[in-house]
Write an enzyme that holds these catalytic residues in place. Sequence first.
Site, short mmCIF file in Angstrom:
data_model
loop_
_atom_site.label_atom_id
_atom_site.label_comp_id
_atom_site.label_asym_id
_atom_site.label_seq_id
_atom_site.Cartn_x
_atom_site.Cartn_y
_atom_site.Cartn_z
N SER A 64 0.79 -1.23 0.00
CA SER A 64 0.00 0.00 0.00
C SER A 64 0.83 1.28 0.00
CB SER A 64 -0.96 0.01 1.19
OG SER A 64 -0.26 0.12 2.41
N LYS A 101 1.06 4.28 7.10
CA LYS A 101 0.29 5.15 6.21
C LYS A 101 0.75 6.60 6.38
CE LYS A 101 -2.65 2.04 4.63
NZ LYS A 101 -1.81 0.87 4.83
#
Length: 144
Positions: A64, A101
């Site tokens: 990701s 993230k």
Amino acid sequence: MDLTVTEIYGFDQRTKLPLPLAMNAVPAGFPSPADDYLDKKLDLNEFLIPHPAATFFVRVKGESMIQAGINSGDILIVDRALEPAQGKVVIAAVDGELTVKRIEKREDKLYLAAENPNFKLIEITPEQCLTVWGVVTYAIHKVE
């Protein structure tokens, strides 16, 4: 959340390994004899870790964050002394699940954003438990 922490390592401040440092930048073109430019030593611990007591390492798994240069299997250097802020890549626990993230604030909302268009933005709601473990400062991976 896809990109997850698979291993966590502490930092051993006692380790010292000064290595030769070329004084001039190395061009990515035609090679030159580097030995003529070796002048001083570089300890990667001192260069990469400004806050040893607040630093740890994690190994990550997933895809990701590939557009941020973070690949599955990389070891990340994480600094707890740095303030998590807009645009910073962090190690965060969302409802107990660790992830890597980028912090994004839009209007009055907080998000954790992937760096891969195949993954959705994660909105952090008041009902969720968010704990930021630290700010990612470097990604270590093998160049192939």
